[in-house]
Design an enzyme around this catalytic site. Structure first.
Site: not given
Ligand code: ADP
Ligand code: NA
Length: 330
Positions: A114, A197, A200
């Site tokens: 990051k 994956k 957001k």
């Molecule tokens: P992002 O990847 O959108 O930034 P976060 O890292 O904030 O999302 O993840 C929040 C929660 O959602 C975590 O528990 C993460 O494991 C789950 N999560 C995020 N993206 C996915 C995905 N594509 N498939 C399954 N679980 C996910």
């Molecule tokens: Na993330």
């Protein structure tokens, strides 16, 4: 017998959770409520480790909490609260930072990734000590189990090390938490880029399905989902990542097995699969979407729920913090 304590948090995300957050995390959070003593936190203190817009953060914190509730987090069975409402998180993080090695913190790969993106002076000390705050979140509640993805595994190891170090230096105080990997945990990929994956932080919106999107927008995104040049609806993660992702989403939303879904679509085209999948997704999200907007339209009720959650959390956290303060000599 006492139920194991589970701590989990999500950063308040932009406008809406996405289908990955919902199917990969929130669905499990809801299911766990019958088996564990769950503590679910909207981690807004973590969110300011990268530059934030204050009004947007305030709004997305409420939206995130509203979506948890709308998806089935029950404030009676879960302790649901906003991190900044419970000062003990920041207070314990300070104490833990004084037993964290500078070199030890420097080895956290998420900070390296990051901060590399932020440039030399863009990265803050807050981003650097983020894992120490995460340790405080977990250790305040005598947490036994922490659902973690791969990206948080190293932070959980640090949490365990800090707990053990504190205990041996100052006396038995913290429970050492374990990683928890749910039996059924869907991993959802971007509809346009099905080897990445769903996230957001994706470069484009087109493959990201949001919980609060208009049904038409969701249908459109599924309609234009990337598949492949074959015709066969068959699960093969390597050769057919797009179709496999659609099947995974179908299975996660309906609770049906992949072979059963493949059989149903034998001899039919991708168009049918996309159209019907969009329908089941929209049907599943519709009540969550409606309930979220209902909660957001009644700020007093949402505030009341979050204040009760913060009281419940603070009551537990303050006991642990008092013990810590006593141990370190305050
Ligand atoms: P992002 O990847 O959108 O930034 P976060 O890292 O904030 O999302 O993840 C929040 C929660 O959602 C975590 O528990 C993460 O494991 C789950 N999560 C995020 N993206 C996915 C995905 N594509 N498939 C399954 N679980 C996910
Ligand atoms: Na993330």
């Amino acid at each position: 017998t006492e139920r194991p304590i589970v701590f989990s948090g999500m950063q308040p995300s932009s406008d809406s959770l996405h289908l990955g957050n919902y199917l990969g995390a929130l669905v499990n959070w809801v299911a766990l409520q019958d088996e564990v003593d769950p503590i679910y936190c909207v981690v807004d203190l973590h969110a300011i480790t990268v530059a934030q817009d204050p009004a947007a953060l305030r709004e997305s914190t409420r939206r995130t909490a509203a979506q948890y509730l709308a998806a089935g987090i029950d404030p009676e069975r879960s302790t649901l609260f906003v991190q900044s409402h419970v000062p003990a998180h920041a207070e314990l993080a300070w104490v833990l930072s004084t037993i964290t090695g500078f070199g030890e913190a420097s080895r956290m790969t998420q900070f390296k990734d990051k901060s590399a993106k932020q440039g030399a002076d863009g990265a803050t000390v807050g981003l650097f000590t983020y894992p120490v705050l995460m340790a405080a979140d977990i250790l305040l509640y005598d947490t036994s189990l922490v659902p973690v993805g791969d990206d948080q595994r190293q932070h959980l190891e640090l949490t365990r090390d800090l707990a053990g170090r504190f205990n041996s230096r100052f006396g038995e105080t913290f429970r050492i938490p374990e990683a928890y990997i749910p039996e059924t945990s869907a991993r959802i990929y971007d509809l346009q880029d099905p080897t990445s994956k769903m996230s957001k932080s994706a470069a484009s919106d087109a493959g990201l399905v949001r919980v609060l999107d208009e049904p038409n927008a969701t249908a459109k995104k599924f309609k234009s989902a990337v598949t492949d040049a074959e015709r066969e609806i068959r699960y093969d993660r390597t050769a057919k990542p797009g179709v496999s992702n659609l099947l995974d989403i179908y299975a996660a939303v309906t609770g049906r097995g992949i072979p059963e879904i493949e059989a149903e679509y034998a001899g039919r085209g991708y168009g049918d699969l996309k159209k019907e999948l969009a329908e089941v997704v929209v049907d599943r999200l519709a009540p969550i979407r409606a309930r979220t907007f209902e909660l957001l339209a009644d700020p007093a009720e949402l505030d009341r729920i979050l204040a009760l959650g913060a009281d419940k959390a603070a009551e537990r956290a303050e006991v642990k913090l008092a013990e810590v303060y006593e141990r370190v000599g305050f």
